[in-house]
Structures are given as C-alpha cells and as structure tokens.
Write an enzyme that holds these catalytic residues in place. Structure first.
Site, PDB file in Angstrom:
ATOM      1  N   PRO A 321       5.672   7.228  -0.971  1.00  0.00           N
ATOM      2  CA  PRO A 321       6.264   6.470  -2.110  1.00  0.00           C
ATOM      3  C   PRO A 321       5.202   5.728  -2.571  1.00  0.00           C
ATOM      4  O   PRO A 321       4.742   4.869  -2.352  1.00  0.00           O
ATOM      5  CB  PRO A 321       7.281   5.346  -1.395  1.00  0.00           C
ATOM      6  CG  PRO A 321       6.614   5.284   0.019  1.00  0.00           C
ATOM      7  CD  PRO A 321       5.908   6.714   0.440  1.00  0.00           C
ATOM      8  N   ASP A 476       0.154   3.710  -1.837  1.00  0.00           N
ATOM      9  CA  ASP A 476       1.267   4.222  -0.963  1.00  0.00           C
ATOM     10  C   ASP A 476       2.028   2.785  -0.653  1.00  0.00           C
ATOM     11  O   ASP A 476       1.391   1.979   0.010  1.00  0.00           O
ATOM     12  CB  ASP A 476       0.546   4.902   0.432  1.00  0.00           C
ATOM     13  CG  ASP A 476       1.531   5.374   1.193  1.00  0.00           C
ATOM     14  OD1 ASP A 476       3.087   4.667   1.125  1.00  0.00           O
ATOM     15  OD2 ASP A 476       1.661   5.927   2.142  1.00  0.00           O
ATOM     16  N   HIS A 477       3.172   2.613  -1.019  1.00  0.00           N
ATOM     17  CA  HIS A 477       3.936   1.468  -0.984  1.00  0.00           C
ATOM     18  C   HIS A 477       4.364   0.953   0.583  1.00  0.00           C
ATOM     19  O   HIS A 477       4.679   0.000   0.889  1.00  0.00           O
ATOM     20  CB  HIS A 477       5.500   1.657  -1.505  1.00  0.00           C
ATOM     21  CG  HIS A 477       5.535   0.287  -2.892  1.00  0.00           C
ATOM     22  ND1 HIS A 477       5.214  -0.846  -2.200  1.00  0.00           N
ATOM     23  CD2 HIS A 477       5.920   0.332  -3.880  1.00  0.00           C
ATOM     24  CE1 HIS A 477       5.624  -1.704  -3.160  1.00  0.00           C
ATOM     25  NE2 HIS A 477       6.120  -0.934  -4.159  1.00  0.00           N
ATOM     26  N   ARG A 478       4.107   2.104   1.447  1.00  0.00           N
ATOM     27  CA  ARG A 478       4.291   1.632   2.922  1.00  0.00           C
ATOM     28  C   ARG A 478       3.232   0.977   3.440  1.00  0.00           C
ATOM     29  O   ARG A 478       3.279   0.161   4.439  1.00  0.00           O
ATOM     30  CB  ARG A 478       4.439   2.965   3.728  1.00  0.00           C
ATOM     31  CG  ARG A 478       5.766   3.768   3.563  1.00  0.00           C
ATOM     32  CD  ARG A 478       5.455   5.099   4.063  1.00  0.00           C
ATOM     33  NE  ARG A 478       4.423   5.860   3.406  1.00  0.00           N
ATOM     34  CZ  ARG A 478       4.152   7.287   3.983  1.00  0.00           C
ATOM     35  NH1 ARG A 478       5.067   7.882   4.394  1.00  0.00           N
ATOM     36  NH2 ARG A 478       3.133   7.754   3.542  1.00  0.00           N
ATOM     37  N   LEU A 480       0.642  -0.666   0.949  1.00  0.00           N
ATOM     38  CA  LEU A 480       0.329  -1.548  -0.048  1.00  0.00           C
ATOM     39  C   LEU A 480       1.513  -2.041  -0.751  1.00  0.00           C
ATOM     40  O   LEU A 480       2.355  -1.242  -1.087  1.00  0.00           O
ATOM     41  CB  LEU A 480      -0.769  -0.786  -1.001  1.00  0.00           C
ATOM     42  CG  LEU A 480      -1.864  -0.269  -0.427  1.00  0.00           C
ATOM     43  CD1 LEU A 480      -2.818   0.494  -1.519  1.00  0.00           C
ATOM     44  CD2 LEU A 480      -2.997  -1.374   0.083  1.00  0.00           C
TER      45      LEU A 480
END
Ligand SMILES: Cc1cc2nc3c(=O)[nH]c(=O)nc-3n(C[C@H](O)[C@H](O)[C@H](O)COP(=O)(O)OP(=O)(O)OC[C@H]3O[C@@H](n4cnc5c(N)ncnc54)[C@H](O)[C@@H]3O)c2cc1C
Length: 1002
Positions: A321, A476-478, A480
């Site tokens: 994501p 990567d939103h998981r 950062l």
C-alpha cells in the site's frame, strides 16, 4: 508365483560406500513405473533421487528414513503383486531392480549456477570452451543470462569439456547440467554413457504425476504435511544452493512458485519437504501469476528471464500500500561540492540519503510477512543504472553509512562498469535496503518509482525545474507514514542544500546537525530533560541491567539513584540464577568427571560423595561475597543505592516504599526500568497452590531445599529445566522431565539441541507432548499426574516438583500507564536504543523480553546509559550470545543459518565434531561439535554454535569473531596453539573457505 526385486542403494561415485535414506517418495503398495523416483538418499556429496527401472508395486520393509545403507544393499522392494505391501522375511527376492541416480556417469556435470535468490533458470549466452578443450580450475566455460545480469560460469574442476552441451539460447534450470567434465580427453563426448530423455538438459528427470484416484502422499516421518498435491507435470525447481530439498518439495515449489532459498526445512536433517513449501509465503512469481489475467490478442513470445523477473516484481509490488511525497530540493551546492571532492553527484546523493536516514531509521526498514518489520541499520542502497542494451540494472552501494565518500566513489566506479554490461555478482544486486532512481538525467519533470517487496521506500529524482529538483519518495504505508517521509525529505533537503556540514567529514554528527540543531554541533546532546530534579536519572531494579546502567552513568558524573527491593544488588543473577546454579553445577561437574578417571588411568576416584552442607556453604559464600563487593563498588562510585520498592507516581516522580518507614517520593529527569522477570507458573491444578508449602518450587525458591531430593519432577524443558535436571542427576536424584511441546530446548539451535537431547535422554526420563494434569501432595511426598502424547495417564511420585516453565515480566504494580510506557505482551516495548514509548524512560534486561540473560541485561543497561549520555547506541541481538550449562555445554553466538536466512542473509555453515580434535581425545571430552556460520556474500562470520565441554571458555573466541565482524580469511590465517580445542576454529574457517571457493561463481 509372485516375484520380488530388491531396490538397492546405488553407487554414485568411486568413493561412495553407503548412503542415508532422506525421504521415501512412494509408499508400500504404490504403483511404480519405470523411471519413477521412489526415494531420495544422501551420499557423501549431495542428496540424490533414486530412480527405478522396473515397473511394479513398492513393497516393504523399507529402510527407515535416516538409516545408513551400504551400496548394493536393499532399500526396499518392488513386487509384481498389487496389494502386497511387505514381503515376508525369507521370501525369495529374484534380482536387483535396476536403480539409477542423477547425475550419472557422464562425467562431472557443470550445472546452471544459482546466482540470486530469485533465479530459477538461466539462458546459455555463449560457450567460452569447446568439447574436448582442456579445463583448468577457475576457467570460465560459458556465460549465462540470469534474471538480473549476464554472468560467467566458472568451473573448479580440472579435466576436459564434454557433451552433451546445452545449446546457446537454451534455458537450463538452476542445478541442472549444462555440460560435463571428464578426466580424459578421449572420454570427451564419449557416447558410452547416453543422456536419456529423462536426463535431457532442460529437465534432468521427471517426477511421475500422482494417479488421479489417489491423493499424493508425502512420506515424512514426523510432520503431517497433509493434502498438498502437486498435480500436473511441472518440472521441479532446482535444489537451493547448499540445502537439501526433497524432489516432491521441489515439484510443489515449482507449482506454487515458492522460492526454496531461505525456507526452513522440517524433514530429517533439515531437508525441505513439501509441507514446508506449502507453509511458505508466495514468491513474487506466484503473486504475479495468481492475479486475474485479462486476455490479450496476438501471438506472444516468451519473456526472457530478466523480463520475467521485472514483470513478477512489478506485479508483486501491488501488494504494497504505497503513497507519494514530493519535496523540491536545490541541488546546486551539492553538485558543486561533489565536483570539488571529485565524486559523482549520484554518490553524493546516496551519501546524503544515508546521512539523513541516520535520524529516520524507519526509511531503511521493510515489511516482512506476516506482520513483522525488518529493522535494518545497514544502508545498502540500490541505485538504478542504464545498461548498454537500454535496460535498467540496480547495483547496490553497500554500507554507505560507514564509508567515506572517496571509498563509495571507488565502489561505484567498479559497479557502474559491471552494471553497464550486466556483469554484476549476485551480492552486488541482491537485497537493497532503499532504492534511488534518477531519471532527472533523462529530462523528466516529475515521476514516481515503484518499491517492490523487501524495501519500504524508493526515491525518484526528476530533472531540475524552476522550483528546484523534485525528490519524490514512494513509501510502503505498513512501515512508513506520511509524516515519517515528510520529515525525512525535509532533513534530506537540508542535508543536500548544506553539504559542507557533512561532506567535510563527521557524517555521523551531520544528521543531528541538519535535523534542526546548530550546524556546528559536534558534542553529544543528552536527552535527560533539563529541570531541578532530585536525580537526573533514577534506576528501578538493581540486577545486572540496572547496576551496569547506574555504574556507567555515575562514571560519567551523572547523579544517579538506584532503588532495589533487596538488601544487596545483583538481582536474580546473583541471588536466584546464574551464580547459585553454577555453584551447584561446579560441584556436580566434579562428581561427573570422576566417572571417566579410570579411562585416563586413574583408579580409586570413582566413588565421590556429595557433602550437601559444604556445597551450600560454598554457594552462599560466593553469593554473599559478591553481593558485598557489588554494594561497596556501587557506593564507592557514588551511586545512591536505596532499598525499597519503586513505582511511578507521575511522569517525573518515583514513589519508594522502603522495608521500614514511610513511603516517600523523589523527582527525576529520566528513568530506567530494570525490574527483571520472575519465574512464571502456569495454572496447572495444584502447582501455584503448593508453592507455599515448598512441595512445588521455582527457580526463585529451589534454593531453600534442605537436601537434594531423591526423586525430582521437572515441568518444563527449557534451559533452566535442563541445567537443573543434570545437576540433580549428578547429585544422585532420579529425574523425570515433562515438556508440553514436541521437543525440549526449543530455543537452542536445532542440530545442537538434537544432539544434546540424545545425551540427556540417556540420563533422565523426558516425556514430550505431555499434558500435565495435577501437582499434589506435600513436601517429600508429591505426585505429578500427566498424560503422554498418546493420552495415556501416569503418575510420578517424587519429593519435590520444579516448575521450570519460563519467566515473565510482571509490571502490574509499576503504574506504567501513568507515564505512557507501553507494553508488548507482558514485556515493556522498547526500540533498539532501549527507549520506551515515553521518550525519557528507558527499559533494559529481562523486563523487555528477548534473550533473558544476565550479560544481555548488562549490555542493554550500558546501551541505555550511553543514550542518556547523548551517544546513539543500539543493542544488537544478532551479536548476542549464551551458554547452556549442560554437559556437554551448549552455546551460541550470533545467528544460526536458519535465523540468518530468515533475515535474507545467504548464510553457509561448516561443522566439526569434537571427536576429531586432538585435545578433546586426550581429555576424553569428545561429545558434541562446533559450527561456524558465515555470510556467503562477505565471508563475515555471523554465528558460532557449540556443543562441547568448555564451551563457557571457547565461546569467547566466537564472541570476538562475531562482534569484531571477522572474516573467514582472517580466522583461517590466525595461528591457534596446538594441542588446544581452539584449533578447530582455524580448521572450520579453512574448511568453509575451501567449500565456498569450490562452489563460488563470479
Ligand atoms: C536458575 C537460573 C539460572 C540462570 N543462569 C544464567 C546464566 O547462566 N547466564 C545468564 O546470562 N543468565 C542466567 N540466568 C538469567 C539471569 O539471571 C537474568 O537474565 C538476569 O538476572 C536479568 O537481569 P535484570 O537486571 O534484567 O533483572 P534481575 O536480575 O531480575 O534484577 C531485577 C532486580 O530488580 C528488583 N525489582 C523488581 N521490581 C522492583 C521494583 N518495583 N522496585 C525496586 N526493585 C525492583 C528485583 O528484586 C531484582 O533485584 C539464569 C536465571 C535463572 C533463574
């Protein structure tokens, strides 16, 4: 009359006299066709498939998995009668069923090398030698195209090149032959040995598909892999380098697109079996292929390996994501400074990214399935380069955080040269931790790049515009969030726009400098909040963690108070753990060692008698002397040591309840929690209830025993349970150990544990998979009721029961919620600097979980102190160590191969049994082994594992090798004295180096 044929152990090489059965690929009763693989066996060289050339039905008795069978002896049988699953003893065996193993006698195969984790096949690009040509060690015989680059195929065997040779342009699977080497020119292209269709270059052999009416059975003895079906006729993937995998596992892996490298194997001796593959995470290929596909008209051509790799990686990136953040940066100053320094702008930007990242380490982390983060501190950045044929290659600049610009420039020059012609070694393009793509040089005004699994951020640099150069990070939103990336980019902007601060040297302080503080800052800044505190730092708990922390702070002139709810410092280690248990062990050692005196030629010492009162007197003397010494040293160092119970009243106030007198409070700037972890007793009926009577004891209370028990029940087979079991066995106690899990010593390296367990089981009774029902009775007459894994109930009558069921932090009364300190399960959550979620509060030792060891606690105590003094210091578990004081002693330093592989390190190991060591033979201490684990890419020693007498001393060498990041070459060249067990380290390093040299590919 039915006919039976023996399947015999085939001979692979002149030196092979026996083989070990690794797996059965068919079961008794299964139909067998000509050419079927029925089993795999391990020879002195490799794991090989056993193929049979007689049709019929497999019949037992089959040689056990793990059994060693002589060449020519029967492994099993083939019968012509369906349903005949075992032939009776004395039944006539007609003849041997012809068996064959791959590779056969065409010469030594030159196999397609595996040059990266993702490589499953390669394309032959050129042959540099012709059949009949003489081959010398190190000759390059061919070049192959992998998914990343064009590589040389180098051989390490002398002889003559011989066919059949894979055509230029043909695709050869990793591990499969491309050609052969024979020892005599006249044998080159010898047609005496034909390569059958089953052994052709693309598929050296095929595995028969399971019959439609019968689910495929995977013959593993222990684990239950259940319904994994490898339908169809997909060629199996190659064996992972240096690992063993059953053919069926390789076939399932091909079907599922699973990469076997790095996969833990649960088969015999760690062989990867199909169940392991089924449990594995999907590879990029599988992710890519599992997406719904839209039909596209036209006649497609097959992608090349490189095109496929890019396609799979890009599609797999859809699992991330992502989000984008852009900042415009003026690069003029950096460009000018780079020119003055004679380094390329690319290198200068990479270094700037690293300098800024020192403040934002998350940028360098990665998400790991499932729900894990890989926290990396090594800055290995991939930087995209255009190859001469127009494609993109991403070589890696390694250890940017440590190297000066000049060294990076020299690395980069070589990398670019090799990248342009796609001639990079695997370590030069595998596993970047962050990636930079500079398309600005192609004039694009803005673009975003795509991170792929394994990194959490990629930087896209566009062309310079009126507002500066757009630097866009796709994250990567998981791992950062937007703020992480925004703050990182802001720091990167300052780093790039003011390059003199860090380019002149001192890059480590530069991140601090550019992160908002004065650009000239060079002294460390302590995070202890300014204020009129009673104590700048208070420490709660006086064990190894608290004491080392207090001493380091006091040594640096910080006013420290340490509150401990015991009269003397030392904690569990001194009063209930390391020291008393090793005092007992020392007495037990003396008794045990006497048993071998006669073998050495000394008679009359074989009846040692235990004097319990003296053992206890000696133990207590060691403890009280050390407690006294510790308290005097602490006070001498001006640590304010207080006896009492500490709890937080608010964020800067500690309430202390002394043994006598009224509770009082002190104010503090920063605090360190080092309260340890008491023994944990699970809710087994009667276990907790009998603690008060002393019928049940833990590692906290066993020290009150009036005499050694005649019979001892131990619940729990961890390190503490095993140490106690052997101590009391040596004192003459009968011991029963019950363990709920399938194996005891779960935390010890697998092979070391297996070997130690085999020794232990000769001395005490161990029941694994046990269901403990009840502990009852009174001291001296206790009963332990349990059921074994088959559900059969038994009772064990004993004097006392030891609950060795682990330790668990108990922070319930510290009021952590009042100060914002978060937990992770029962343990306090900290970062690598031992800082909790409340920035001014640190926590160290057993209370933060992980390795619950005294030296770990002490190290973390010093890390916390260092950070409180303003130095950036981190605890690195990968360099930690431990000894189990069993006999022989088990020990570890750093990583095991399995742990290294789980971290993405291509690790290799060599082991030496103690039985071949001269000194060990002299002293009769031949049990066990030492293993050396190294990072294949760098040759660095990353782990040492022991099962040996004197591990407690020998381990120091491993610690220095791992902590000092020594290479195999350094250890191989070191001079070890003879005859000492230390010689094994040099031997191991030389053995591993030779092995790597033999298998190394350019
Ligand atoms: C039988 C046994 C054998 C062991 N053998 C070894 C070995 O061989 N090698 C090894 O490395 N490790 C060994 N250990 C583990 C080792 O003892 C611990 O890992 C180590 O002591 C942990 O140190 P610590 O400072 O985190 O906590 P501790 O040593 O537990 O110290 C914590 C201290 O804080 C005090 N305290 C707790 N709460 C408060 C409070 N609120 N206020 C004030 N004081 C408080 C406690 O009373 C204690 O004194 C062994 C443990 C056991 C049980």
């Amino acid at each position: 009359m039915s006919q039976h044929y023996a399947i015999t152990m085939p001979q692979l090489s002149d030196t092979m006299t026996e083989g070990v059965v690794v797996t059965w690929e068919k079961q008794p009763g299964d139909k067998v066709e000509r050419g079927d693989i029925v089993a795999t066996v391990e020879t002195d060289k490799a794991i090989m498939d056993v193929e049979v050339f007689k049709a019929g039905y497999l019949a037992g008795p089959l040689a056990d998995v793990g059994a060693t069978i002589a060449v020519g002896a029967a492994l099993g049988y083939i019968t012509d009668t369906a349903g005949d699953v075992a032939i009776a003893a004395g039944e006539v065996v007609e003849e041997q069923a012809q068996t064959e193993m791959i590779p056969h006698h065409a010469g030594t195969p030159i196999v397609m090398p595996q040059l990266s984790d993702t490589m499953t096949e390669g394309v032959v690009v050129t042959w540099e030698k012709q059949p009949g040509d003489i081959i010398k060690r190190g000759d390059i015989v061919a070049t192959v195209e992998t998914d990343k680059a064009i590589m040389d195929v180098e051989v390490f065997q002398e002889g003559f090149l011989s066919g059949p040779i894979a055509d230029v342009g043909s695709v050869v699977e990793v591990g499969h032959p491309m050609a052969f080497i024979v020892d005599d020119a006249v044998k080159a292209n010898d047609t005496g040995v034909t390569i059958s269709a089953d052994h052709k270059v693309k598929n050296t052999h095929k595995v028969a598909p399971p019959s439609a009416d019968k689910p495929t059975h995977i013959p593993t003895p222990k684990a239950a892999p259940a319904h994994i079906s490898a339908a169809g006729n997909v060629p199996p993937v190659a064996r992972p380098q240096g690992r063993q995998a059953s053919p069926y596992a390789r076939k399932v892996a091909a079907q599922l697109g699973v990469n076997l490298t790095g996969l833990a194997g649960t088969g015999p001796s760690g062989v990867i079996v199909a169940a392991d593959v089924a449990r594995a995470r999907p590879s990029m290929q599988e992710v890519a292929h599992s997406l719904p596909q839209v039909d596209v008209p036209g006649q497609g051509r097959a992608m090349t390996s490189m095109e496929k790799a890019v396609s799979h990686a890009m599609t797999a990136s859809l699992t991330l994501p992502t989000f984008n953040v852009t900042v415009n940066i003026n690069t003029a100053a950096l460009t000018a400074a780079a020119k003055t320094k004679k380094v390329s702008v690319t290198v200068a930007i990479a270094k700037a990214c690293s300098v800024a990242m020192a403040k934002f380490p998350r940028m360098n982390w990665a998400y790991q399935p499932v729900d894990k983060l890989v926290e990396r501190s090594n800055h290995d950045f991939g930087v995209a380069v255009m190859s001469n044929d127009g494609g993109l290659v991403v070589p890696i600049l390694h250890s940017i955080e440590k190297k000066p610009l000049e060294a990076l420039q020299s690395d980069w020059t070589g990398l670019v040269e090799r990248a342009r012609v796609r001639k990079l070694a695997p370590a030069e393009y595998s596993n970047p931790t962050f990636t930079i793509s500079n398309m600005g040089m192609l004039g694009v005004s803005h673009f975003t790049a795509i991170p792929t699994p394994g990194i959490s951020a990629i930087l896209a640099i566009a062309a310079n515009g009126p507002q500066g150069t757009p630097f866009t990070i796709t994250g990567d939103h998981r791992v950062l969030n937007g703020a992480d990336v925004a703050l990182y980019l802001a720091t990167l902007k300052q780093t790039i726009e003011a390059p003199d601060a860090w380019m002149a040297g001192g890059a480590t302080v530069a991140a601090e400098a550019v992160a908002g503080q004065a650009a000239t800052v060079s002294a460390p800044v302590s995070p202890i909040p300014e204020g009129n505190w009673d104590f700048p730092v208070v420490i709660v708990g006086g064990g190894p963690g608290g004491e080392d922390c207090a001493r380091d702070l006091a040594d640096h002139g910080i006013k420290v108070m340490m509150v401990n709810n015991e009269p003397f410092p030392g904690g569990e280690c001194l009063w209930r753990g390391c020291i008393p248990s090793k005092a007992w062990r020392a007495a037990a050692d003396v008794i045990r060692n006497r048993a071998h005196d006669a073998e050495m030629g000394v008679d009359g010492t074989n009846a040692p008698a235990l004097n319990w009162a003296q053992v206890e007197k000696h133990r207590r003397w060691v403890q009280s002397s050390r407690g006294d010494m510790a308290l005097k040293a602490d006070k001498g160092m001006k640590i304010d040591v207080r006896e009492g119970y500490g709890e937080f009243a608010d964020t800067h106030t500690l309430k202390i309840t002394p043994v006598e007198g009224e509770p009082y409070t002190v104010s503090f700037g920063a605090a360190v929690i080092a309260t340890g972890a008491p023994a944990f007793v699970p809710p087994i009926p009667g276990a907790r209830e009998n603690l008060a009577t002393g019928g049940v004891v833990t590692s906290d209370t066993i020290w009150n025993l009036a005499t050694p028990p005649k019979k001892l029940g131990i619940v729990g087979g961890g390190v503490i349970g095993v140490e106690m079991a052997q101590i009391f066995r040596d004192f003459g106690t009968e011991v029963l150990m019950l363990e709920r899990n399938e194996r005891i010593l779960a935390e010890v390296e697998e092979e070391i544990a297996k070997t130690l367990i085999a020794s232990l089981e000769k001395e005490i009774t161990v029941v694994t998979g046990a269901d403990i029902k009840e502990a009852s009775g009174k001291p001296g007459a206790m009963t332990l009721r349990y059921a074994n894994k088959e559900g059969v109930e038994s009772v064990f009558d004993c004097d006392v029961i030891l609950m060795a069921t682990g330790k668990r932090p108990d922070t319930g009364k510290l009021n952590l919620d009042k100060v914002g300190v978060e937990l992770d399960g029962a343990a306090i959550k900290v970062n690598a600097r031992c800082q909790t979620s409340a920035p001014h509060i640190y926590a160290v030792g057993d209370v933060i979980g992980g390795y619950m060891l005294a030296h770990t606690a002490a190290t973390q105590g010093r890390v916390a102190a260092d950070n409180l003094l303003g130095h950036g210091s981190e605890y690195d578990q990968d360099k930690d160590c431990g000894v189990t004081f069993s006999r022989p002693q088990a020990g570890f330093v750093g990583l095991s191969v399995a742990q290294a592989k789980a971290k993405g390190i291509d690790a290799v190991e060599a082991k030496m049994p103690m039985s071949i060591d001269a000194k060990a033979m002299i002293t009769g201490e031949t049990e066990g082994m030492i293993k050396l684990v190294a990072d294949k890419a760098t040759g660095r020693i990353i782990g040492v594992h022991y099962l040996a007498d004197h591990t407690d001393t020998l381990i120091g060498i491993g610690v220095m090798m791992v902590a000092g990041e020594m290479t195999l070459t350094q250890v191989a060249k070191a001079i070890f004295p003879h005859p000492t067990q230390t010689e094994l380290f040099g031997e191991l390093a030389r053995r591993l180096l030779n092995r790597l040299r033999r298998t190394a590919k350019k």
